[in-house]
Design an enzyme around this catalytic site. Sequence first.
Site, PDB file in Angstrom:
ATOM      1  N   HIS A   1       0.937  -0.933   0.054  1.00 43.75           N
ATOM      2  CA  HIS A   1      -0.434  -0.003   0.237  1.00 43.75           C
ATOM      3  C   HIS A   1       0.794   1.605  -0.018  1.00 43.75           C
ATOM      4  O   HIS A   1       1.130   1.847   1.116  1.00 43.75           O
ATOM      5  CB  HIS A   1      -1.315   0.060   1.356  1.00 43.75           C
ATOM      6  CG  HIS A   1      -0.623  -0.564   2.743  1.00 43.75           C
ATOM      7  ND1 HIS A   1       0.399   0.199   3.355  1.00 43.75           N
ATOM      8  CD2 HIS A   1      -1.147  -1.485   2.810  1.00 43.75           C
ATOM      9  CE1 HIS A   1       0.345  -1.019   4.279  1.00 43.75           C
ATOM     10  NE2 HIS A   1      -0.397  -1.667   4.462  1.00 43.75           N
TER      11      HIS A   1
ATOM     12  N   HIS B   1      -4.837 -10.423  13.697  1.00 41.63           N
ATOM     13  CA  HIS B   1      -4.816  -8.674  12.863  1.00 41.63           C
ATOM     14  C   HIS B   1      -5.273  -8.577  12.077  1.00 41.63           C
ATOM     15  O   HIS B   1      -5.167  -9.838  11.593  1.00 41.63           O
ATOM     16  CB  HIS B   1      -3.412  -8.238  12.473  1.00 41.63           C
ATOM     17  CG  HIS B   1      -3.237  -6.866  12.189  1.00 41.63           C
ATOM     18  ND1 HIS B   1      -4.342  -5.475  12.021  1.00 41.63           N
ATOM     19  CD2 HIS B   1      -2.577  -6.267  10.766  1.00 41.63           C
ATOM     20  CE1 HIS B   1      -3.974  -4.905  11.162  1.00 41.63           C
ATOM     21  NE2 HIS B   1      -3.048  -5.074  10.674  1.00 41.63           N
TER      22      HIS B   1
ATOM     23  N   GLU C   1      -5.583  -6.783   8.744  1.00 40.75           N
ATOM     24  CA  GLU C   1      -5.598  -6.848   7.591  1.00 40.75           C
ATOM     25  C   GLU C   1      -5.356  -7.962   7.184  1.00 40.75           C
ATOM     26  O   GLU C   1      -4.524  -9.317   7.334  1.00 40.75           O
ATOM     27  CB  GLU C   1      -4.226  -5.542   7.685  1.00 40.75           C
ATOM     28  CG  GLU C   1      -3.907  -5.414   5.896  1.00 40.75           C
ATOM     29  CD  GLU C   1      -3.038  -4.107   6.101  1.00 40.75           C
ATOM     30  OE1 GLU C   1      -2.586  -3.887   7.313  1.00 40.75           O
ATOM     31  OE2 GLU C   1      -3.086  -3.438   5.043  1.00 40.75           O
TER      32      GLU C   1
ATOM     33  N   ASP D   1      -3.047  -9.509   4.975  1.00 40.30           N
ATOM     34  CA  ASP D   1      -1.792 -10.232   4.371  1.00 40.30           C
ATOM     35  C   ASP D   1      -1.865 -11.152   6.462  1.00 40.30           C
ATOM     36  O   ASP D   1      -0.992 -12.226   5.967  1.00 40.30           O
ATOM     37  CB  ASP D   1      -0.428  -8.904   4.391  1.00 40.30           C
ATOM     38  CG  ASP D   1      -0.858  -8.165   5.758  1.00 40.30           C
ATOM     39  OD1 ASP D   1      -1.738  -7.662   5.944  1.00 40.30           O
ATOM     40  OD2 ASP D   1       0.322  -7.786   5.997  1.00 40.30           O
TER      41      ASP D   1
ATOM     42  N   HIS E   1      -1.268  -1.512  13.931  1.00 40.54           N
ATOM     43  CA  HIS E   1      -1.802  -0.394  13.379  1.00 40.54           C
ATOM     44  C   HIS E   1      -3.253   0.030  13.276  1.00 40.54           C
ATOM     45  O   HIS E   1      -3.520   0.346  12.540  1.00 40.54           O
ATOM     46  CB  HIS E   1      -0.626  -0.301  12.702  1.00 40.54           C
ATOM     47  CG  HIS E   1      -0.899  -0.502  11.261  1.00 40.54           C
ATOM     48  ND1 HIS E   1      -0.809  -0.327  10.144  1.00 40.54           N
ATOM     49  CD2 HIS E   1      -0.896  -2.424  11.050  1.00 40.54           C
ATOM     50  CE1 HIS E   1      -1.184  -1.612   8.860  1.00 40.54           C
ATOM     51  NE2 HIS E   1      -0.883  -2.995   9.593  1.00 40.54           N
TER      52      HIS E   1
ATOM     53  N   ASP F   1       1.249  -6.833  13.589  1.00 40.29           N
ATOM     54  CA  ASP F   1       3.254  -6.092  12.999  1.00 40.29           C
ATOM     55  C   ASP F   1       3.826  -5.636  13.444  1.00 40.29           C
ATOM     56  O   ASP F   1       5.384  -5.363  13.237  1.00 40.29           O
ATOM     57  CB  ASP F   1       1.987  -4.993  12.316  1.00 40.29           C
ATOM     58  CG  ASP F   1       1.042  -6.026  11.094  1.00 40.29           C
ATOM     59  OD1 ASP F   1       1.436  -6.745  10.090  1.00 40.29           O
ATOM     60  OD2 ASP F   1       0.292  -4.911  10.540  1.00 40.29           O
TER      61      ASP F   1
ATOM     62  N   TYR G   1      10.821  -0.253   8.214  1.00 42.74           N
ATOM     63  CA  TYR G   1       8.995  -0.493   8.655  1.00 42.74           C
ATOM     64  C   TYR G   1       8.552   0.053  10.038  1.00 42.74           C
ATOM     65  O   TYR G   1       6.835   0.817   8.926  1.00 42.74           O
ATOM     66  CB  TYR G   1       9.477  -1.906   8.874  1.00 42.74           C
ATOM     67  CG  TYR G   1       7.534  -2.816   9.038  1.00 42.74           C
ATOM     68  CD1 TYR G   1       7.086  -3.419   8.953  1.00 42.74           C
ATOM     69  CD2 TYR G   1       7.169  -2.254  10.778  1.00 42.74           C
ATOM     70  CE1 TYR G   1       5.858  -4.295   8.188  1.00 42.74           C
ATOM     71  CE2 TYR G   1       5.761  -3.118  10.529  1.00 42.74           C
ATOM     72  CZ  TYR G   1       5.230  -3.843   9.981  1.00 42.74           C
ATOM     73  OH  TYR G   1       4.269  -4.630  10.008  1.00 42.74           O
TER      74      TYR G   1
ATOM     75  N   HIS H   1       5.641  -9.753  10.513  1.00 37.49           N
ATOM     76  CA  HIS H   1       6.385 -10.454   9.082  1.00 37.49           C
ATOM     77  C   HIS H   1       7.980 -10.205  10.062  1.00 37.49           C
ATOM     78  O   HIS H   1       8.454  -9.866  11.013  1.00 37.49           O
ATOM     79  CB  HIS H   1       6.490  -8.745   8.369  1.00 37.49           C
ATOM     80  CG  HIS H   1       5.014  -8.239   8.578  1.00 37.49           C
ATOM     81  ND1 HIS H   1       4.479  -8.857   7.133  1.00 37.49           N
ATOM     82  CD2 HIS H   1       3.644  -7.766   8.327  1.00 37.49           C
ATOM     83  CE1 HIS H   1       3.290  -8.860   7.097  1.00 37.49           C
ATOM     84  NE2 HIS H   1       3.575  -7.701   7.629  1.00 37.49           N
TER      85      HIS H   1
HETATM   86 FE1  FEO Z   1      -1.261  -4.943   9.376  1.00 35.17          FE
HETATM   87 FE2  FEO Z   1       1.073  -6.485   7.997  1.00 35.17          FE
HETATM   88  O1  FEO Z   1      -0.939  -6.266   8.660  1.00 35.17           O
END
Ligand code: FEO
Length: 402
Positions: free
Chosen positions: A28, A82, A84, A86, A148, A167, A195, A228
Amino acid sequence: MKDIYSAIKVTDNVYWVGAIDWTIRDFHGYTTPHGSTYNAYLVMADDITLIDTVKAPFMDEMLSRIKSVIEPSKIKYIVSNHSEMDHSGCLPEVIDFIKPQKVFASTVGVKTLKELFHDKHEIIPVKDGETLSLGNMELTFMETRMIHWPDSMFTYLTKDELLFSQDAFGMHRATFERFADEIPAATLEYEGATYYANIVLPYSAIVLKTLEKVAAAGLKIKIIAPDHGPIWRKDIGWIIDLYKKWALQKPTAKAVVVYAAMWRSTEKMARAISEALAQAGVKVRLMSMNEVHRSEVVYELLDAGALIVGSPTLNNNILPQMADVMTYLKGLKPVNKIGAAFGSYGWSGESVKHLEAILKEMKVDVVAESVAVKNNPGIDVLEKCHELGKTIAAELQKRSIS
Ligand code: FEO
């Protein structure tokens, strides 16, 4: 797929069962030149639990890694830290495939997953501080709203003193090395800061509060397992201290000069400003948006004390490359910066005023008078730019930490 991918042992009770994305280059708007990983974890308790899932196209890779340890149908619980995509993109399909007894998320996570997937599966909300018994082990949930997303939470495995941090404490880097201690510290610091700057920066005040909350709770943390990048299992104080430093954003004697040019007039101004800053002992990053990606700018800005921005006027406005980076920086809400604007123009000359206005909206303290020039800067204008650089340097040296 069963024999291709393997789980990686994190502790006697926990396996990494995520996926490595070697080819992703954009997250993004944040450029990811080294790819990423989507980390999921298997807790081998009496009640086997999967912590987070992966981006939808990587579901088979995750299931293959799980199968290297157990049959996926043996998983009793799934926790979504989370929402999101991913980390949740394949969640509905994984629930269909595994058929766990229960799936948990934060209260906001339950709503967010429903809004994202319009899915039939029941997700059970867990509250901040709530615990879940896995038979011989226990998980504790900790809301981390806005680190986040509003749904974000940490999950703590007491037995292993292991924090699943979604994250937070993550980085985008595709590697076969699963642990931070297998990667050079300079790489970790660069990728971690990049990051942080591109994802976590706007929520720095919440990061500081969360770190205080974790310390106040007396939570012993031996391992941090993010969603990640590598897992932190040695000297975790190092990354926690870096998070504190990045969140505080104390300005250093460093200036980021960001500009875009059409016919090099604005570039000549940028170079004169930068030269004065460097002569005064300020560390300078001169970044042309014709060549540099916005993600690099925000990385450099993280510890800088000054942001100086330049653009020629195009159609009564700033160049689109500058509009891009200014929009991005404004959204990431860096703090504690001083700054100034500069630029060239052919006839109407609005760019400098536009840049000043954006700096003020960003709460950058504009401490030097902007410099604008019609057409090409002569030596008189370049001297003014040099003065602008000296003014910023003097102010920066008063306000910055060493
Ligand atoms: Fe906020 Fe890795 O997704």
